[in-house]
Design a protein around this motif. Structure first.
Motif, PDB file in Angstrom:
ATOM      1  N   GLY A  72     -32.216 109.821  10.959  1.00 23.51           N
ATOM      2  CA  GLY A  72     -32.205 110.257   9.522  1.00 23.51           C
ATOM      3  C   GLY A  72     -31.997 111.862   9.762  1.00 23.51           C
ATOM      4  N   GLN A  73     -31.572 112.174   8.412  1.00 22.72           N
ATOM      5  CA  GLN A  73     -31.033 113.546   8.181  1.00 22.72           C
ATOM      6  C   GLN A  73     -32.057 114.626   8.068  1.00 22.72           C
ATOM      7  OE1 GLN A  73     -28.370 113.189   4.724  1.00 22.72           O
ATOM      8  NE2 GLN A  73     -26.431 112.426   6.113  1.00 22.72           N
ATOM      9  N   ARG A  74     -33.274 113.968   7.358  1.00 22.65           N
ATOM     10  CA  ARG A  74     -34.490 114.734   7.369  1.00 22.65           C
ATOM     11  C   ARG A  74     -35.612 113.844   7.713  1.00 22.65           C
ATOM     12  NH1 ARG A  74     -31.364 115.379   3.077  1.00 22.65           N
ATOM     13  NH2 ARG A  74     -32.208 113.583   2.168  1.00 22.65           N
ATOM     14  N   LEU A  75     -36.543 114.636   8.256  1.00 19.67           N
ATOM     15  CA  LEU A  75     -37.556 113.810   8.979  1.00 19.67           C
ATOM     16  C   LEU A  75     -38.989 114.992   8.903  1.00 19.67           C
ATOM     17  CD1 LEU A  75     -39.253 111.909  11.223  1.00 19.67           C
ATOM     18  CD2 LEU A  75     -38.545 113.732  12.745  1.00 19.67           C
ATOM     19  N   THR A  83     -44.598 108.527   9.301  1.00 16.65           N
ATOM     20  CA  THR A  83     -43.250 109.253   9.621  1.00 16.65           C
ATOM     21  C   THR A  83     -42.464 108.900   8.404  1.00 16.65           C
ATOM     22  OG1 THR A  83     -43.450 109.047  11.912  1.00 16.65           O
ATOM     23  CG2 THR A  83     -41.319 109.278  10.960  1.00 16.65           C
ATOM     24  N   VAL A  84     -41.687 110.033   7.931  1.00 11.45           N
ATOM     25  CA  VAL A  84     -40.704 109.603   6.690  1.00 11.45           C
ATOM     26  C   VAL A  84     -39.347 110.300   7.056  1.00 11.45           C
ATOM     27  CG1 VAL A  84     -40.203 110.192   4.296  1.00 11.45           C
ATOM     28  CG2 VAL A  84     -42.557 110.003   4.807  1.00 11.45           C
ATOM     29  N   LEU A  85     -38.639 109.419   6.801  1.00 11.72           N
ATOM     30  CA  LEU A  85     -36.968 109.534   7.241  1.00 11.72           C
ATOM     31  C   LEU A  85     -36.145 109.551   5.680  1.00 11.72           C
ATOM     32  CD1 LEU A  85     -36.434 107.364  10.491  1.00 11.72           C
ATOM     33  CD2 LEU A  85     -36.762 109.983  10.280  1.00 11.72           C
ATOM     34  N   GLU A  86     -35.355 110.574   5.525  1.00  8.31           N
ATOM     35  CA  GLU A  86     -34.469 110.500   4.219  1.00  8.31           C
ATOM     36  C   GLU A  86     -32.994 110.784   4.905  1.00  8.31           C
ATOM     37  OE1 GLU A  86     -36.036 113.519   1.496  1.00  8.31           O
ATOM     38  OE2 GLU A  86     -37.771 112.283   0.857  1.00  8.31           O
ATOM     39  N   GLY A  87     -32.054 110.258   3.982  1.00  7.64           N
ATOM     40  CA  GLY A  87     -30.706 110.425   4.317  1.00  7.64           C
ATOM     41  C   GLY A  87     -30.190 109.592   5.476  1.00  7.64           C
ATOM     42  N   ASN A  88     -29.470 108.443   5.136  1.00  6.38           N
ATOM     43  CA  ASN A  88     -29.059 107.648   6.045  1.00  6.38           C
ATOM     44  C   ASN A  88     -30.132 107.388   7.197  1.00  6.38           C
ATOM     45  OD1 ASN A  88     -26.306 107.707   5.034  1.00  6.38           O
ATOM     46  ND2 ASN A  88     -25.850 109.455   6.260  1.00  6.38           N
ATOM     47  N   VAL A  97     -32.576  95.893  12.807  1.00  7.44           N
ATOM     48  CA  VAL A  97     -32.476  97.103  12.136  1.00  7.44           C
ATOM     49  C   VAL A  97     -32.306  97.363  11.028  1.00  7.44           C
ATOM     50  CG1 VAL A  97     -30.420  98.751  12.068  1.00  7.44           C
ATOM     51  CG2 VAL A  97     -30.511  97.169  14.144  1.00  7.44           C
ATOM     52  N   ILE A  98     -33.214  98.230  10.390  1.00 13.19           N
ATOM     53  CA  ILE A  98     -33.533  98.646   9.106  1.00 13.19           C
ATOM     54  C   ILE A  98     -32.784  99.739   8.624  1.00 13.19           C
ATOM     55  CG2 ILE A  98     -35.160  99.239   7.287  1.00 13.19           C
ATOM     56  CD1 ILE A  98     -37.419  97.702   8.889  1.00 13.19           C
ATOM     57  N   LYS A  99     -31.967  99.870   7.544  1.00 10.29           N
ATOM     58  CA  LYS A  99     -31.235 101.030   7.282  1.00 10.29           C
ATOM     59  C   LYS A  99     -31.367 101.181   5.718  1.00 10.29           C
ATOM     60  CE  LYS A  99     -27.031 100.141  10.183  1.00 10.29           C
ATOM     61  NZ  LYS A  99     -25.750 100.004  10.345  1.00 10.29           N
ATOM     62  N   ALA A 100     -31.638 102.518   5.123  1.00  8.30           N
ATOM     63  CA  ALA A 100     -32.025 102.716   3.873  1.00  8.30           C
ATOM     64  C   ALA A 100     -31.802 104.204   3.502  1.00  8.30           C
ATOM     65  CB  ALA A 100     -33.315 102.348   3.750  1.00  8.30           C
ATOM     66  N   ASP A 101     -31.855 104.422   2.376  1.00  4.89           N
ATOM     67  CA  ASP A 101     -31.955 105.975   1.666  1.00  4.89           C
ATOM     68  C   ASP A 101     -33.036 106.787   2.182  1.00  4.89           C
ATOM     69  OD1 ASP A 101     -29.284 105.594   0.686  1.00  4.89           O
ATOM     70  OD2 ASP A 101     -29.938 105.112  -1.386  1.00  4.89           O
ATOM     71  N   ARG A 102     -34.181 106.166   2.251  1.00  4.82           N
ATOM     72  CA  ARG A 102     -35.395 106.651   2.566  1.00  4.82           C
ATOM     73  C   ARG A 102     -36.418 105.416   3.009  1.00  4.82           C
ATOM     74  NH1 ARG A 102     -39.354 110.398   0.635  1.00  4.82           N
ATOM     75  NH2 ARG A 102     -41.512 109.781   0.795  1.00  4.82           N
ATOM     76  N   LEU A 103     -36.959 106.003   4.199  1.00 10.16           N
ATOM     77  CA  LEU A 103     -37.790 105.078   5.043  1.00 10.16           C
ATOM     78  C   LEU A 103     -39.117 105.787   5.408  1.00 10.16           C
ATOM     79  CD1 LEU A 103     -37.773 102.329   6.865  1.00 10.16           C
ATOM     80  CD2 LEU A 103     -36.499 103.603   8.692  1.00 10.16           C
ATOM     81  N   GLU A 104     -40.143 105.029   5.112  1.00  9.01           N
ATOM     82  CA  GLU A 104     -41.473 105.362   5.341  1.00  9.01           C
ATOM     83  C   GLU A 104     -42.103 104.369   6.576  1.00  9.01           C
ATOM     84  OE1 GLU A 104     -43.705 105.802   1.941  1.00  9.01           O
ATOM     85  OE2 GLU A 104     -42.190 106.655   0.900  1.00  9.01           O
ATOM     86  N   TYR A 105     -42.568 105.133   7.352  1.00  7.30           N
ATOM     87  CA  TYR A 105     -43.410 104.063   8.405  1.00  7.30           C
ATOM     88  C   TYR A 105     -44.789 104.504   8.629  1.00  7.30           C
ATOM     89  CZ  TYR A 105     -44.531 101.913  12.753  1.00  7.30           C
ATOM     90  OH  TYR A 105     -45.093 101.067  14.027  1.00  7.30           O
ATOM     91  N   ASP A 106     -45.727 103.897   8.363  1.00  9.89           N
ATOM     92  CA  ASP A 106     -47.124 103.968   8.499  1.00  9.89           C
ATOM     93  C   ASP A 106     -47.652 103.359  10.209  1.00  9.89           C
ATOM     94  OD1 ASP A 106     -49.914 104.932   7.473  1.00  9.89           O
ATOM     95  OD2 ASP A 106     -50.239 102.726   7.812  1.00  9.89           O
ATOM     96  N   ALA A 114     -38.900 100.780   2.778  1.00 10.87           N
ATOM     97  CA  ALA A 114     -37.582 101.202   2.662  1.00 10.87           C
ATOM     98  C   ALA A 114     -37.163 101.091   1.170  1.00 10.87           C
ATOM     99  CB  ALA A 114     -36.595 100.532   3.649  1.00 10.87           C
ATOM    100  N   SER A 115     -36.541 102.154   0.710  1.00  9.67           N
ATOM    101  CA  SER A 115     -36.039 102.216  -0.538  1.00  9.67           C
ATOM    102  C   SER A 115     -34.734 102.575  -0.785  1.00  9.67           C
ATOM    103  CB  SER A 115     -36.925 102.919  -1.642  1.00  9.67           C
ATOM    104  OG  SER A 115     -37.045 104.357  -1.200  1.00  9.67           O
ATOM    105  N   GLY A 116     -33.845 102.393  -1.879  1.00  9.26           N
ATOM    106  CA  GLY A 116     -32.607 102.969  -1.955  1.00  9.26           C
ATOM    107  C   GLY A 116     -31.619 101.847  -1.678  1.00  9.26           C
TER     108      GLY A 116
END
Length: 801
Positions: A72-75, A83-88, A97-106, A114-116
């Motif tokens: 991700g572009q931001r972590l 863990t939260v990932l944003e941007g690709n 494989v999961i792709k999204a604008d925003r990805l949260e993992y608990d 995943a959203s977006g």
């Protein structure tokens, strides 16, 4: 889980986007281990194991141990928690494989959100939509407003929501399904589509079920279906198959509703009740089984009251094959194993073959064999026990003399090869021949036959020579006396033959192509003294066909009741053109003729004329496969006395590519028949230059292609079409259409005609009117290719991300 040194080596070998520091930190956080924990000096080095192919499936036990990679572009987040990932954003684990604008993992709950612009690819199956919540290991969660694509049946659709029950099962709400490739644009509408209130998918069983469904074609609803079960692959499944409507001149209108029962992986059954407007109800059934040592197929058709003949009609066909190798009894009597074969064919009446022309081929003949045999080998011995009983379907306009039943036939053979250069064998056969005395002119009898052979072959690269001695003996015991009052008879006939040939080779060139050409002259002499056999009955002998396989044999008859007297020399020569590198045969030409030194007085029937011609007909043959697209084959039997051909068969085949084949055969038998047989499968689009070589599953709609298919058998002497199959196929990519007209001659004055239609929704189902066109085309058109024949299941790596 500890992050070990070899884990970092693995990480370093990943693609660039996996090797960034952000990905490493995120991966460490997901694993719940501090980065510095990777230092383990006592750790053993990583040992890699080779694999011949990529694993297409991952077992559940291994899946939980697989590492998780993120990008991700931001972590941001907390170690051991979320863990939260944003941007690709991307999360990869195993085949998912999961792709999204925003990805949260608990991590404690193993839940990802995943959203977006969300896209998930799991083993080649793809879902896209705005929101996904999923437990990774359990694959449990939901997806809102998804669009989806399924790899196994190449289908896609969209829905309000997908609930993932586990890694194999899911429920799709307010769903659609089609195998037409999605085209860009909001106004896209597939040629066919299934809409349902609910679709349940079971990937473990490869079965889908739809509730409250409607199947539409070209925007028109075809079938409202309260409940429907359909396959997700070519794997077999139990359930009601699509109904079939039919129309022909014998049965009238027909409606068949098959039910398929997948009893076990090696057992299945099909039940097909068929309503015929002119005849009543026919109950068809088929049962199949397959085991390592045996296999079989049973087919039973029952029509309780046929209005056509005003009676009960039935047909039975059963085939069974057994091969036993590792069995105490088999090992006791045989060292090469034992084989048992059973073939039963019975029908209710003489008209069955004419009235049920569309059933099993074995039941539409007028001679139905019922054959049981047991065979085994022990050392140099081969043995068999056989029982054969015939059912003859008589026609008053063309009666048949029924063959004799064999109840039983016992045979044994002892053979040795290369014993001090000699080959020898001894054969013995006991048969009890039995038939209805009212239908035959010969008495029932017991026959004992033996054949002794010894030969001394000399074989070499430049040729061969093989002298051979044979002794035929036959003994008969009749149930009733012959015309000469004899109740027994015997026959002893010796035979000497000498077979020889030479092989010459040379390298040559024709039309700019290099070949190795052979010249193979052959001479075959046989001498068999005359023994009067005119008073002996004939139970199993017949005149051999005159061809290149029989012209170099000692006896002019097949069977054991007639041994021809011969003093003749067969001369022939053949030449072949071979590829000098592969040895493939490009062409073969041959000619052969018999020179008779005395008359052949042994005939099949006492009323037949002895053979007095000193020169036989000339046999000419040619086979050419010069180009892979073309092949020619011909055989001509020419009478030099009349200077006319007696028999001729000329055949040609042209196939420049897939779904393109034309075959033609000319058959001629003087004073008997003269026919032309033409078969083809060809794209009609070729006529206007649209060759479309790359055909196959997955083509989008709007790229339709027409195919002409057919086979015509025309009698030149009768000037009429004997049998015919004419049809068209249309390939629209995601659906296929077929229309086939069939004419089958059932007697000299009658023929059955039927027409069939079929719509095939690729990857879903087939709807038909009439008999199955695919079966008709496969059985009648030489080298016919099914437009959607899938050789193997698709791999997840074909849709890998």
């Amino acid at each position: 889980m500890r992050i070990l040194l070899h884990d970092l080596k693995n990480w370093a070998s990943q693609p660039p986007f996996f090797r960034c520091p952000v990905a490493l930190l995120a991966w460490a956080a997901l694993q719940g281990a501090p980065l510095w924990a990777q230092m383990a000096p006592d750790e053993a080095p990583l040992v890699l194991s080779s694999s011949p192919s990529l694993g297409d499936t991952i077992d559940p036990a291994s899946r939980k141990a697989l590492p998780t990679f993120v990008y991700g572009q931001r972590l941001f987040g907390h170690p051991d928690r979320e863990t939260v990932l944003e941007g690709n954003a991307m999360l990869r684990r195993g085949d998912m494989v999961i792709k999204a604008d925003r990805l949260e993992y608990d991590q404690p709950s193993d839940r990802a959100k995943a959203s977006g612009q969300v896209r998930i690819n799991r083993a080649g199956n793809v879902y896209e939509g705005p929101l996904l919540e999923l437990k990774l290991d359990a694959f449990e969660g939901f997806f809102n407003q998804p669009r989806y694509y399924f790899l196994k049946n190449d289908a896609n659709g969209e829905a309000d929501r997908v609930d993932f029950i586990d890694e194999q099962k899911s429920v799709i709400h307010n769903a659609s399904l089609t195998s037409c490739r999605r085209l860009p644009g909001p106004s896209w509408m597939p040629d066919w589509i299934l809409r349902a209130a609910t679709i349940h998918l079971d990937n473990e069983q490869d079965v889908g079920t739809a509730e409250g469904a409607v199947l539409s074609f070209k925007g028109l609803p075809l079938l409202p279906i309260p409940y429907l079960s359909f396959p997700l692959s070519d794997k077999r499944k139990s359930g009601v198959m699509p109904p079939t409507l039919g129309l022909d001149n014998v049965n009238g209108a027909m409606l068949a509703v098959p039910y398929y029962w997948n009893i076990a992986p090696n057992l299945d059954a099909t039940f097909t009740p068929t309503l015929m407007s002119k005849r009543g109800v026919n109950l068809g059934s088929e049962f199949r089984y397959l085991e390592p040592d045996y296999a079989g197929q049973l087919r039973l058709d029952l029509m309780p009251r046929d209005q056509l003949r005003d009676g009960n009609r039935w047909g039975l066909s059963y085939g069974h094959q057994t091969s036993v190798k590792n069995n105490s009894l088999a090992n006791l009597v045989a060292d090469g194993g034992m084989a048992f074969n059973l073939n039963l064919n019975r029908v209710s009446d003489d008209n069955y073959w004419r009235d049920f022309a569309g059933t099993s081929m074995s039941l539409t003949q007028r001679l139905l064999s019922n054959d049981a045999s047991l065979s085994w080998n022990k050392g140099d011995f081969s043995n068999s026990v056989r029982m054969v009983k015939w059912q003859t379907l008589q026609d008053l306009t063309a009666p048949i003399t029924p063959p004799y039943d064999r109840l039983p036939q016992l045979a044994t053979r002892y053979a040795r090869t290369n014993v001090n250069g000699f080959d020898y064998s001894v054969e013995a056969d006991y048969t009890r021949f039995q038939a209805d005395s009212a239908l035959t002119l010969q008495p029932n009898a017991q026959r004992t036959f033996s054949l002794l052979q010894i030969s001394r072959p000399w074989l070499g690269a430049a040729g061969f020579i093989t002298p051979k001695l044979q002794l035929h003996t036959a003994n008969y015991l009749f149930d009733t006396p012959l015309s000469n009052a004899a109740t027994s008879a015997s026959n002893v006939v010796p035979t000497f033959s000498l077979d020889s040939g030479l092989v010459f080779e040379r390298d040559t060139s024709y039309f700019g192509t290099n070949f190795r050409q052979t010249l193979e002259p052959r001479a075959f002499y046989v001498n068999t003294p005359y023994r009067n056999q005119s008073l002996l009955p004939n139970y199993d002998s017949a005149l051999k066909d005159f061809n290149f396989a029989t012209i170099y044999t000692e006896n002019a008859f097949v069977g054991n009741d007639r041994i021809s007297d011969s003093n003749l020399l067969t001369l022939g020569v053949a030449t072949r053109l071979l590829n000098p590198h592969s040895g493939a045969e490009a062409a073969r030409f041959g000619v052969a003729q018999r020179l008779r030194f005395k008359d052949q007085n042994v005939t099949l029937l006492p009323t037949d004329t002895p053979v007095v011609d000193r020169l036989s007909d000339v046999l000419l043959g040619a086979s050419v496969n010069w180009d892979p697209k073309w092949s020619f084959d011909s055989t001509v039997q020419f009478n030099p006395k009349t200077e006319q051909s007696t028999l001729a068969t000329l055949g040609a085949r042209y196939s420049p590519g897939n779904y393109r084949v034309v075959t033609g055969t000319y058959r001629y038998q003087r004073d008997v028949s003269e026919q032309i047989d033409l078969g083809w499968q060809w794209p009609v689009n070729d006529l206007w230059g649209d060759r479309g070589q790359n055909l196959g599953p997955g083509r989008g709609q709007g790229e339709g292609r027409w195919y002409s298919v057919g086979r015509l058998n025309y009698s030149l002497d009768e000037r009429k079409l004997v049998n015919a199959v004419l049809g068209f196929e249309y390939d629209a990519g995601c659906w296929l259409g077929r229309a086939v007209l069939e004419k089958l001659q059932t007697s000299t004055s009658t023929a059955s005609q039927r027409i069939s239609f079929q719509l095939e929704f690729v990857g879903f189902a087939r709807l038909g009117v009439g008999a199955n066109p695919l079966t008709t085309l496969k059985d009648n058109i030489p080298s016919y290719q099914y437009l959607r024949e899938q050789k193997s299941a698709p791999s997840r790596f074909s849709n890998y991300e």
